[in-house]
Design a protein around this motif. Structure first.
Motif, PDB file in Angstrom:
ATOM      1  N   THR A  31      -3.520  -5.183  13.672  1.00  0.00           N
ATOM      2  CA  THR A  31      -4.037  -4.137  14.157  1.00  0.00           C
ATOM      3  C   THR A  31      -3.826  -4.333  15.374  1.00  0.00           C
ATOM      4  O   THR A  31      -2.865  -4.383  15.474  1.00  0.00           O
ATOM      5  CB  THR A  31      -5.736  -4.611  14.394  1.00  0.00           C
ATOM      6  OG1 THR A  31      -5.634  -5.993  15.214  1.00  0.00           O
ATOM      7  CG2 THR A  31      -6.231  -5.364  12.917  1.00  0.00           C
ATOM      8  N   SER A  41      -2.311  -6.419   2.320  1.00  0.00           N
ATOM      9  CA  SER A  41      -1.190  -6.189   2.177  1.00  0.00           C
ATOM     10  C   SER A  41      -1.488  -5.487   3.968  1.00  0.00           C
ATOM     11  O   SER A  41      -0.461  -5.074   5.020  1.00  0.00           O
ATOM     12  CB  SER A  41      -1.019  -4.308   1.930  1.00  0.00           C
ATOM     13  OG  SER A  41      -2.472  -4.018   2.417  1.00  0.00           O
ATOM     14  N   HIS A  42      -2.246  -6.132   4.360  1.00  0.00           N
ATOM     15  CA  HIS A  42      -2.637  -5.966   5.695  1.00  0.00           C
ATOM     16  C   HIS A  42      -1.454  -6.543   6.874  1.00  0.00           C
ATOM     17  O   HIS A  42      -1.873  -7.810   6.575  1.00  0.00           O
ATOM     18  CB  HIS A  42      -4.436  -5.987   6.162  1.00  0.00           C
ATOM     19  CG  HIS A  42      -5.045  -4.728   5.452  1.00  0.00           C
ATOM     20  ND1 HIS A  42      -5.973  -4.363   6.660  1.00  0.00           N
ATOM     21  CD2 HIS A  42      -5.119  -3.982   4.273  1.00  0.00           C
ATOM     22  CE1 HIS A  42      -6.438  -2.881   5.940  1.00  0.00           C
ATOM     23  NE2 HIS A  42      -5.816  -3.249   4.524  1.00  0.00           N
ATOM     24  N   CYS A  87      -6.553   0.161   1.001  1.00  0.00           N
ATOM     25  CA  CYS A  87      -5.037  -0.888   0.384  1.00  0.00           C
ATOM     26  C   CYS A  87      -5.583  -2.193   0.277  1.00  0.00           C
ATOM     27  O   CYS A  87      -6.621  -2.823   0.855  1.00  0.00           O
ATOM     28  CB  CYS A  87      -4.337  -0.917   1.903  1.00  0.00           C
ATOM     29  SG  CYS A  87      -3.764   1.007   2.736  1.00  0.00           S
ATOM     30  N   VAL A 117       0.234  -2.105   7.209  1.00  0.00           N
ATOM     31  CA  VAL A 117      -0.291  -2.548   6.255  1.00  0.00           C
ATOM     32  C   VAL A 117       0.689  -2.838   5.918  1.00  0.00           C
ATOM     33  O   VAL A 117       2.469  -2.043   6.329  1.00  0.00           O
ATOM     34  CB  VAL A 117      -0.918  -1.746   4.687  1.00  0.00           C
ATOM     35  CG1 VAL A 117      -2.476  -1.869   5.801  1.00  0.00           C
ATOM     36  CG2 VAL A 117      -0.532  -0.077   5.114  1.00  0.00           C
ATOM     37  N   CYS A 153       1.261  -1.418  -0.569  1.00  0.00           N
ATOM     38  CA  CYS A 153      -0.011  -0.617   0.021  1.00  0.00           C
ATOM     39  C   CYS A 153       1.055   1.269   0.044  1.00  0.00           C
ATOM     40  O   CYS A 153       1.634   1.145   1.175  1.00  0.00           O
ATOM     41  CB  CYS A 153      -0.466   0.044   1.395  1.00  0.00           C
ATOM     42  SG  CYS A 153      -2.824   1.466   1.405  1.00  0.00           S
ATOM     43  N   LEU A 175      -7.126 -11.530  10.546  1.00  0.00           N
ATOM     44  CA  LEU A 175      -7.358 -10.819   9.369  1.00  0.00           C
ATOM     45  C   LEU A 175      -7.650 -12.022   8.148  1.00  0.00           C
ATOM     46  O   LEU A 175      -7.478 -12.888   8.549  1.00  0.00           O
ATOM     47  CB  LEU A 175      -5.238 -10.845   8.428  1.00  0.00           C
ATOM     48  CG  LEU A 175      -4.467  -9.557   9.970  1.00  0.00           C
ATOM     49  CD1 LEU A 175      -3.435  -9.941   9.222  1.00  0.00           C
ATOM     50  CD2 LEU A 175      -4.936  -8.809   9.277  1.00  0.00           C
ATOM     51  N   PRO A 232      -7.142   2.124   5.600  1.00  0.00           N
ATOM     52  CA  PRO A 232      -6.975   0.970   5.674  1.00  0.00           C
ATOM     53  C   PRO A 232      -8.146   0.311   4.255  1.00  0.00           C
ATOM     54  O   PRO A 232      -7.220  -0.581   3.807  1.00  0.00           O
ATOM     55  CB  PRO A 232      -6.600   0.000   7.031  1.00  0.00           C
ATOM     56  CG  PRO A 232      -6.940   1.208   7.838  1.00  0.00           C
ATOM     57  CD  PRO A 232      -7.383   2.502   6.851  1.00  0.00           C
ATOM     58  N   ALA A 283      -4.255   0.530  12.700  1.00  0.00           N
ATOM     59  CA  ALA A 283      -3.818  -0.536  11.084  1.00  0.00           C
ATOM     60  C   ALA A 283      -2.111  -0.984  10.802  1.00  0.00           C
ATOM     61  O   ALA A 283      -1.742   0.555  10.555  1.00  0.00           O
ATOM     62  CB  ALA A 283      -4.700   0.089  10.296  1.00  0.00           C
TER      63      ALA A 283
END
Length: 258
Positions: free
Chosen positions: A95, A91-92, A87, A118, A74, A190, A84, A116
């Motif tokens: 948290t 890509s996460h 994105c 990423v 991202c 996720l 977020p 968040a």
């Protein structure tokens, strides 16, 4: 990275810090989510100086490279503009939540925020991380903190190096001091997606790989902090090895302070 912020050497700290680390689940030889949290306290009856940098070092035997996290990137401008949700899902990487403080009219006002993490662009050969902090009350602010996964000196295998920008409150008002951050890096909470035979299917990434053998003293973490007043502080934490009866069921092992 944080040597530029003055973390090299030693100085008397005006702030005290506490670090906690977790591994969820703690199953040797399998993927896990690494949790970390820190709390910052200032001198008595005073708000701490604003944090400007932190470097969190993790054990050498954690398999970040095999985690399956951060398969997409991202851009910082996209994250700043859209948050977020703008994105790519893949890509996460984690948290969390944060708490800030600011002094106003003789009292301390807390600031709550969601976090968040990423994957950001690679910089100088290092994997980039972007921490998105979304605060709403009493100061409404959406900020992006840039970070990197960088090498660390033994006995550590690497570090999350994070630059923290000053957080303004109101015109000519004090900066918000970050006093607590709780966050995770790993598949907990996720969902990733991949294409199979023309269909997009959800899945959980493996997570950060634990070794098959636990270090005798447990999994050691450490953190170094730099503050806007020029002071520095350090903290450490250990996640104990799982007992044979608990290692198999993945029960959370919480860190003990050293």
């Amino acid at each position: 990275m944080l040597s530029a912020l003055g973390l090299a050497g030693s100085a008397g700290a005006n702030q005290s810090v506490k670090l906690t680390a977790t591994l969820t689940p703690e199953r040797l030889g399998r993927g896990t989510t690494v949790g970390f949290a820190f709390e910052i306290s200032g001198p008595p009856n005073r708000v701490p100086a604003p944090l400007v940098g932190v470097e969190l070092s993790y054990p050498s035997n954690l398999g970040f490279a095999l985690s399956g996290l951060g398969l997409a990137t991202c851009q910082p401008a996209t994250l700043a503009e859209l948050g977020p949700k703008g994105c790519p899902p893949n890509s996460h990487m984690g948290t969390g939540s944060a708490v800030g403080q600011l002094a106003a009219e003789g009292t301390t006002v807390p600031e709550q925020a969601q976090v968040a993490i990423v994957r950001g662009p690679t910089r100088e050969g290092h994997l980039g991380l972007l921490f998105y902090v979304n605060g709403s009350e009493p100061v409404r602010a959406q900020l992006v903190f840039p970070g990197l996964l960088v090498p660390a000196s033994p006995p550590f295998g690497g570090a999350v190096s994070l630059a923290v920008p000053l957080i303004p409150s109101w015109p000519e008002g004090p900066n918000v001091a970050l006093v607590q951050l709780r966050s995770t890096l790993g598949p907990e909470h996720l969902t990733y997606y991949h294409d199979v035979d023309g269909k997009t299917l959800p899945y959980k990434p493996q997570g950060i790989l634990l070794p098959r053998l636990c270090p005798r003293a447990g999994f050691a973490f450490a953190a170094a902090f730099a503050f806007a007043d020029g002071s520095r502080a350090r903290a450490s934490s250990i996640v104990p090895c799982p007992s044979p009866s608990r290692e198999g069921d993945g029960t959370l092992q919480r860190a003990g302070e050293r």
